[in-house]
Design a protein around this motif. Structure first.
Motif, short mmCIF file in Angstrom:
data_model
loop_
_atom_site.label_atom_id
_atom_site.label_comp_id
_atom_site.label_asym_id
_atom_site.label_seq_id
_atom_site.Cartn_x
_atom_site.Cartn_y
_atom_site.Cartn_z
N UNK A 233 0.84 -1.19 0.00
CA UNK A 233 0.00 0.00 0.00
C UNK A 233 0.88 1.24 0.00
N UNK A 234 0.67 2.09 -0.99
CA UNK A 234 1.31 3.41 -0.99
C UNK A 234 0.31 4.36 -0.37
N UNK A 235 0.68 4.97 0.75
CA UNK A 235 -0.19 5.93 1.41
C UNK A 235 0.24 7.32 0.93
N UNK A 236 -0.74 8.07 0.41
CA UNK A 236 -0.49 9.41 -0.11
C UNK A 236 -1.11 10.42 0.85
N UNK A 237 -0.33 11.37 1.28
CA UNK A 237 -0.79 12.37 2.24
C UNK A 237 -1.63 13.43 1.51
N UNK A 238 -2.82 13.01 1.10
CA UNK A 238 -3.73 13.87 0.35
C UNK A 238 -5.12 13.81 0.98
N UNK A 239 -5.85 14.90 0.88
CA UNK A 239 -7.24 14.96 1.31
C UNK A 239 -8.06 15.30 0.07
N UNK A 240 -8.54 14.25 -0.62
CA UNK A 240 -9.29 14.47 -1.85
C UNK A 240 -10.56 13.63 -1.85
N UNK A 241 -11.52 14.07 -2.62
CA UNK A 241 -12.77 13.33 -2.79
C UNK A 241 -12.53 12.16 -3.74
N UNK B 92 8.84 12.76 -0.04
CA UNK B 92 8.09 13.73 -0.82
C UNK B 92 8.36 13.49 -2.29
N UNK B 93 7.29 13.33 -3.06
CA UNK B 93 7.37 13.10 -4.50
C UNK B 93 7.88 14.34 -5.22
N UNK B 94 8.41 14.13 -6.40
CA UNK B 94 8.77 15.27 -7.24
C UNK B 94 7.55 16.12 -7.58
N UNK B 95 6.35 15.54 -7.43
CA UNK B 95 5.11 16.29 -7.68
C UNK B 95 4.66 17.04 -6.42
N UNK B 96 5.40 16.88 -5.31
CA UNK B 96 5.09 17.59 -4.08
C UNK B 96 4.22 16.83 -3.10
N UNK B 97 3.76 15.63 -3.46
CA UNK B 97 2.90 14.83 -2.60
C UNK B 97 3.75 14.00 -1.64
N UNK B 98 3.41 14.05 -0.36
CA UNK B 98 4.09 13.18 0.60
C UNK B 98 3.51 11.77 0.47
N UNK B 99 4.38 10.75 0.59
CA UNK B 99 3.95 9.37 0.43
C UNK B 99 4.84 8.46 1.26
N UNK B 100 4.32 7.23 1.48
CA UNK B 100 5.14 6.18 2.07
C UNK B 100 4.63 4.84 1.56
#
Length: 180
Positions: free
Chosen positions: A129-137, A164-172
């Motif tokens: 599972x890649x967890x993306x630090x995003x709050x989206x619908x 942190x992705x090159x797109x600016x999204x934090x992930x793990x």
């Protein structure tokens, strides 16, 4: 010995995995991770997931692409496009294990209903599972990995840490194993 069966997805903390048939984010590191993890392994997906892949990537190279569809009229068309087809997840897993050869795993790559079935029926024993630090619908969600049945086996970044992705999204990247 049969190849292990795993599920692989990216999600927000609220378990969103899709919106309107697409992934509502761009995280190149996740795509590279997916490619590395699934390279040489059979991948299983539903018809809608297959259709969501850009045509130039169908079938995904270096992998047997197995598509679950109940629409027998579409099965021949999907086969012409390079997919192996089955009418059930159980049949897809059996075919994937036949196709696995030297591979150590068969990966289920979506969509939401296929993931849910794999988790609920105990078909999958691994979860990447890649967890993306995003709050989206979203309108498609990952199944919940019940802590009574699943344990966190590791994180590529170290538990609780983010890249942190090159797109600016934090992930793990997190790996879960089904408890015995």
């Amino acid at each position: 010995m049969s190849a292990a069966v795993g599920v692989i997805w990216a999600q927000t903390p609220d378990r969103v995995i899709g919106r309107h048939g697409t992934m509502p984010w761009h995280v190149p590191e996740d795509m590279a991770y997916f490619k590395t993890v699934t390279a040489g392994c059979p991948v299983i997906m539903g018809r809608k997931t297959w259709e969501s892949l850009p045509e130039r990537f169908r079938p995904l190279p270096g992998r047997s692409n197995i598509v679950v569809t109940r629409d027998t009229s579409r099965a021949a068309e999907l086969a012409q496009q390079g997919a192996l087809t089955t009418s059930s997840l159980e049949d897809a897993v059996a075919l994937g294990q036949e196709q696995a050869g030297e591979s150590s795993a068969v990966w289920i790559m979506g969509g939401g209903a296929i993931y849910a079935e794999a988790v609920e029926k105990g078909i999958a024993h691994l979860a990447s599972v890649t967890v993306l630090d995003l709050d989206i619908e979203g309108d498609t969600f990952a199944p919940e990995l019940d802590p009574a049945a699943w344990e966190l086996a590791g994180s590529a970044q170290g538990l609780g840490k983010w890249d942190t992705s090159e797109s600016g999204v934090r992930y793990r990247f997190e790996t879960y194993a089904r408890r015995r």
